[in-house]
Design an enzyme around this catalytic site. Structure first.
Site, PDB file in Angstrom:
ATOM      1  N   ALA A 248      -1.210  -0.516  -3.427  1.00 48.47           N
ATOM      2  CA  ALA A 248      -0.284   0.438  -2.788  1.00 48.47           C
ATOM      3  C   ALA A 248      -0.574   0.619  -1.299  1.00 48.47           C
ATOM      4  O   ALA A 248       0.125   1.374  -0.633  1.00 48.47           O
ATOM      5  CB  ALA A 248      -0.366   1.787  -3.502  1.00 48.47           C
TER       6      ALA A 248
ATOM      7  N   ARG B 230      -8.103  -1.288  -2.004  1.00 49.18           N
ATOM      8  CA  ARG B 230      -9.432  -1.175  -1.393  1.00 49.18           C
ATOM      9  C   ARG B 230      -9.388  -0.342  -0.129  1.00 49.18           C
ATOM     10  O   ARG B 230     -10.321   0.362   0.186  1.00 49.18           O
ATOM     11  CB  ARG B 230      -9.979  -2.581  -1.058  1.00 49.18           C
TER      12      ARG B 230
ATOM     13  N   SER C 287       6.336 -13.842  -9.056  1.00 50.29           N
ATOM     14  CA  SER C 287       6.905 -14.448  -7.839  1.00 50.29           C
ATOM     15  C   SER C 287       7.786 -15.612  -8.274  1.00 50.29           C
ATOM     16  O   SER C 287       7.569 -16.192  -9.348  1.00 50.29           O
ATOM     17  CB  SER C 287       5.759 -14.971  -6.963  1.00 50.29           C
TER      18      SER C 287
ATOM     19  N   TYR D 214      -2.075 -20.144  -6.671  1.00 48.16           N
ATOM     20  CA  TYR D 214      -1.221 -18.951  -6.567  1.00 48.16           C
ATOM     21  C   TYR D 214      -0.012 -19.099  -7.504  1.00 48.16           C
ATOM     22  O   TYR D 214       0.284 -18.200  -8.302  1.00 48.16           O
ATOM     23  CB  TYR D 214      -0.753 -18.743  -5.124  1.00 48.16           C
TER      24      TYR D 214
ATOM     25  N   LYS E 229       1.056 -16.874 -10.924  1.00 49.97           N
ATOM     26  CA  LYS E 229       2.325 -16.166 -11.080  1.00 49.97           C
ATOM     27  C   LYS E 229       3.100 -16.699 -12.292  1.00 49.97           C
ATOM     28  O   LYS E 229       3.865 -15.953 -12.916  1.00 49.97           O
ATOM     29  CB  LYS E 229       3.148 -16.256  -9.793  1.00 49.97           C
TER      30      LYS E 229
HETATM   31  N1  LIG Z   1       5.422 -11.046   0.263  1.00 45.57           N
HETATM   32  C1  LIG Z   1       5.909 -12.059  -0.417  1.00 45.57           C
HETATM   33  O1  LIG Z   1       6.515 -12.983   0.144  1.00 45.57           O
HETATM   34  C2  LIG Z   1       5.771 -12.074  -1.927  1.00 45.57           C
HETATM   35  C3  LIG Z   1       6.635 -12.910  -2.659  1.00 45.57           C
HETATM   36  C4  LIG Z   1       6.529 -12.943  -4.036  1.00 45.57           C
HETATM   37  C5  LIG Z   1       5.587 -12.148  -4.670  1.00 45.57           C
HETATM   38  N2  LIG Z   1       4.751 -11.356  -3.945  1.00 45.57           N
HETATM   39  C6  LIG Z   1       3.772 -10.560  -4.663  1.00 45.57           C
HETATM   40  O2  LIG Z   1       3.969  -9.210  -4.346  1.00 45.57           O
HETATM   41  C7  LIG Z   1       2.756  -8.475  -4.564  1.00 45.57           C
HETATM   42  C8  LIG Z   1       2.511  -7.560  -3.383  1.00 45.57           C
HETATM   43  O3  LIG Z   1       2.261  -8.349  -2.251  1.00 45.57           O
HETATM   44  P1  LIG Z   1       2.783  -7.969  -0.782  1.00 45.57           P
HETATM   45  O4  LIG Z   1       3.799  -8.958  -0.408  1.00 45.57           O
HETATM   46  O5  LIG Z   1       3.100  -6.544  -0.718  1.00 45.57           O
HETATM   47  O6  LIG Z   1       1.458  -8.343   0.047  1.00 45.57           O
HETATM   48  P2  LIG Z   1       0.431  -7.410   0.850  1.00 45.57           P
HETATM   49  O7  LIG Z   1       1.144  -6.626   1.879  1.00 45.57           O
HETATM   50  O8  LIG Z   1      -0.647  -8.344   1.300  1.00 45.57           O
HETATM   51  O9  LIG Z   1      -0.145  -6.416  -0.249  1.00 45.57           O
HETATM   52  C9  LIG Z   1      -1.103  -6.818  -1.208  1.00 45.57           C
HETATM   53  C10 LIG Z   1      -1.718  -5.592  -1.834  1.00 45.57           C
HETATM   54  O10 LIG Z   1      -2.655  -6.030  -2.828  1.00 45.57           O
HETATM   55  C11 LIG Z   1      -3.851  -5.320  -2.642  1.00 45.57           C
HETATM   56  N3  LIG Z   1      -5.023  -6.108  -3.044  1.00 45.57           N
HETATM   57  C12 LIG Z   1      -5.304  -7.385  -2.725  1.00 45.57           C
HETATM   58  N4  LIG Z   1      -6.521  -7.726  -3.194  1.00 45.57           N
HETATM   59  C13 LIG Z   1      -7.011  -6.612  -3.813  1.00 45.57           C
HETATM   60  C14 LIG Z   1      -8.239  -6.312  -4.471  1.00 45.57           C
HETATM   61  N5  LIG Z   1      -9.240  -7.213  -4.590  1.00 45.57           N
HETATM   62  N6  LIG Z   1      -8.420  -5.080  -4.994  1.00 45.57           N
HETATM   63  C15 LIG Z   1      -7.446  -4.132  -4.857  1.00 45.57           C
HETATM   64  N7  LIG Z   1      -6.265  -4.361  -4.253  1.00 45.57           N
HETATM   65  C16 LIG Z   1      -6.059  -5.582  -3.727  1.00 45.57           C
HETATM   66  C17 LIG Z   1      -3.922  -5.020  -1.141  1.00 45.57           C
HETATM   67  O11 LIG Z   1      -4.704  -3.847  -0.911  1.00 45.57           O
HETATM   68  P3  LIG Z   1      -6.126  -3.825  -0.159  1.00 45.57           P
HETATM   69  O12 LIG Z   1      -6.208  -5.021   0.742  1.00 45.57           O
HETATM   70  O13 LIG Z   1      -6.134  -2.519   0.575  1.00 45.57           O
HETATM   71  O14 LIG Z   1      -7.120  -3.850  -1.269  1.00 45.57           O
HETATM   72  C18 LIG Z   1      -2.461  -4.736  -0.829  1.00 45.57           C
HETATM   73  O15 LIG Z   1      -2.178  -3.385  -1.043  1.00 45.57           O
HETATM   74  C19 LIG Z   1       1.675  -9.533  -4.802  1.00 45.57           C
HETATM   75  O16 LIG Z   1       1.397  -9.630  -6.172  1.00 45.57           O
HETATM   76  C20 LIG Z   1       2.320 -10.813  -4.302  1.00 45.57           C
HETATM   77  O17 LIG Z   1       1.799 -11.942  -4.946  1.00 45.57           O
HETATM   78  C21 LIG Z   1       4.838 -11.290  -2.584  1.00 45.57           C
END
Ligand SMILES: NC(=O)c1ccc[n+]([C@@H]2O[C@H](COP(=O)([O-])OP(=O)(O)OC[C@H]3O[C@@H](n4cnc5c(N)ncnc54)[C@H](OP(=O)(O)O)[C@@H]3O)[C@@H](O)[C@H]2O)c1
Length: 279
Positions: free
Chosen positions: A18, A42, A148, A161, A165
């Site tokens: 979040a 984190r 994804s 990755y 997914k």
């Molecule tokens: N953006 C895209 O293009 C896209 C497309 C398809 C799917 N997704 C999926 O959407 C989801 C959200 O991603 P986003 O696009 O919002 O990316 P993001 O902005 O990088 O957010 C990722 C989140 O995951 C948390 N996270 C990562 N590693 C962690 C850990 N070890 N422990 C706890 N929290 C962790 C991060 O929090 P902290 O770093 O603060 O821990 C951050 O809040 C992911 O599952 C991603 O695979 C994204």
């Protein structure tokens, strides 16, 4: 007002990841209907800023912040113990946290690969396993797993990755069938590219390879989350936000694997070898 038919009024939602991107937007949109939010990530400072924003807009909302490293099973256990100690029953589990790693598998760092397996697969499965029994006892609940479109196609230079997914898609589909008469719904969210910190996090230090999907495929985070939550309300098993991305995903389903393999090999010829910047 609660518009989720499978959730009790004044429900409690737990959102992983979040602190940025889709997870933070999930928190903003769910906050309009939830009574309690548990925000997990984190970066506690980021969660703190989000909490301030949410409680200012929704004074009756209770927001708990949990600093958890989803790479670490002990940290996940501590989160579950904390929920038990506080007698918090989670009605809506949003398994959103995730990360990618852009580059060939042979040149990848093991800790990074392991982190994708732990966060994208193990933590999501562990939280579902731990929180589902409570939902089943109460006969109400919802699970939203963020997958994804990368899960629909083997992706050279994004191999692990994409595979993590594919797991989330498969796991969610099977679980949705198992739970179809339980009152608990399962939805997988399969976005195409969204502008968040994801691309930056997925890019290896000093790598020339950048996260650069076709611009026309990007869907804003606000729309992705709106379509995801609408899908949960309608008990949809899979949500692919954005018309163009949805059409592309549907098209992919009808292409036989040998044809996909041919095009993947053809496209891979243009991706070039792994070259760090400056070499
Ligand atoms: N953006 C895209 O293009 C896209 C497309 C398809 C799917 N997704 C999926 O959407 C989801 C959200 O991603 P986003 O696009 O919002 O990316 P993001 O902005 O990088 O957010 C990722 C989140 O995951 C948390 N996270 C990562 N590693 C962690 C850990 N070890 N422990 C706890 N929290 C962790 C991060 O929090 P902290 O770093 O603060 O821990 C951050 O809040 C992911 O599952 C991603 O695979 C994204």
């Amino acid at each position: 007002m609660n518009t989720f038919p499978q959730l009790p009024d004044g429900f409690t939602a737990l959102i992983t990841g979040a602190s940025s991107g889709l997870g933070a937007e999930m928190a903003r949109q769910v906050a309009t209907e939830a009574r309690v939010l548990i925000l997990v990530a984190r970066r506690l400072d980021r969660l703190g800023v989000l909490k301030e924003e949410l409680t200012l807009q929704h004074p009756d909302l209770h927001v708990y912040l949990c600093q958890v490293d989803l790479n670490d099973p002990k940290s996940i256990e501590q989160l579950l113990d904390y929920l038990k100690d506080k007698s918090i029953a989670v009605d809506f589990l949003i398994n959103n946290a995730g990360l990618g790693d852009l580059g060939t598998f042979q040149s990848s760092d093991w800790p990074r690969v392991r982190s994708m397996l732990l966060v994208n697969i193990e933590a999501l499965t562990a939280l579902t396993h731990a929180l589902l029994p409570g939902m089943l006892r109460r006969g109400k609940g919802a699970i939203l797993n963020v997958a994804s479109t990368a899960g629909f196609l083997p992706l050279p230079t994004f191999a692990v990755y994409g595979a993590t997914k594919a797991y989330v898609c498969s796991f969610s589909e099977a679980l949705a069938v198992e739970l179809r008469q339980s009152g608990v719904t399962v939805t997988s969210l399969c976005p195409g590219p969204v502008s968040t910190e994801f691309g930056e996090v997925a890019t290896r230090p000093n790598s020339r390879r950048k996260f650069a999907p076709v611009k026309a495929l990007y869907v804003p985070a606000v729309q992705v989350v709106r379509e995801a939550l609408d899908g949960v309300r309608r008990r949809k098993v899979r949500v692919i936000p954005g018309g163009l991305v949805r059409a592309g995903a549907l098209f992919l389903e009808f292409i036989p694997t040998p044809v996909k393999r041919f095009f993947l090999r053809w496209a891979d010829r243009f991706s070039g070898p792994e070259k760090p910047v400056g070499k």
